[in-house]
Design an enzyme around this catalytic site. Structure first.
Site: not given
Ligand code: PRP
Length: 183
Positions: A44, A102, A105, A155, A167
């Protein structure tokens, strides 16, 4: 909500500047591609960034959606990515994809998705992220388009959540440690 924010890390103005800069690069890079340009919004978190960015792209562009998650706990990620919502296309070889995130990581989500879309026959696959946390990398990964490199802080805002909240903040802020139980 605002009381839970320690400080603003990326203001609305800076987000707008990031979107303008990246959209200008995309406009220049794909203007003569001859293929279909498709942005894939990874749900999302990248919803807000995708919305702002697409408005500044002046080329014909399609929008598609995927939803993925790391297998098991996010903090002790195994590196396995589950795809919960996939794109359905039979024209992969005619498409230049840009995956919109977004935040990067560990790098696992995007490196997996690039490989996955290439294996499905995409003409090309690039990646675009609003935020990049290189200090958290677990696999080697460099996004093609990057808005801002940030420190390893918790963040939220402009798509990023804590427990599905925040969000809808129009900026990216650092969450107070007492809110998420950190220090
Ligand atoms: C977050 C972000 C990326 C991913 C990055 O999504 O939006 O998709 O984690 O992490 P990585 O580089 O360690 O793979 P999340 O799983 O929190 O889901 P969301 O976007 O629905 O909040």
């Amino acid at each position: 909500m605002l009381n839970d924010i320690e400080s603003v890390l990326v203001s609305e103005k800076e987000i707008d500047e990031i979107c303008t800069r990246i959209a200008n690069s995309i406009n220049a890079d794909y203007k003569d591609s001859g293929k279909k340009l498709v942005l894939i919004c990874i749900l999302k978190g990248s919803l807000a960034f995708t919305c702002e960015l697409m408005k500044k792209i002046t080329l014909p562009v399609e929008i598609d959606f995927m939803k993925v998650s790391s297998y098991g706990s996010k903090t002790v990620s195994s590196g396995v990515i589950n795809i919960h919502l996939d794109i359905k296309r039979d024209d992969m070889e005619d498409v230049d994809f840009i995956i919109i995130e977004d935040i990067v990581d560990s790098g696992r989500t995007l490196s997996h998705l690039v490989r996955y879309l290439k294996e499905r026959g995409a003409n090309s696959v690039r990646t675009c992220t609003m935020l990049d946390k290189p200090d958290r990398r677990k696999v080697e990964f460099v996004p093609d388009y990057s808005g801002k490199v940030i420190p390893d802080k918790f963040v939220v805002g402009f798509g990023l959540d804590y427990d599905e909240k925040y969000r809808n903040l129009p900026f990216v802020g650092i969450l107070k440690p007492e809110v998420w139980g950190g220090q």
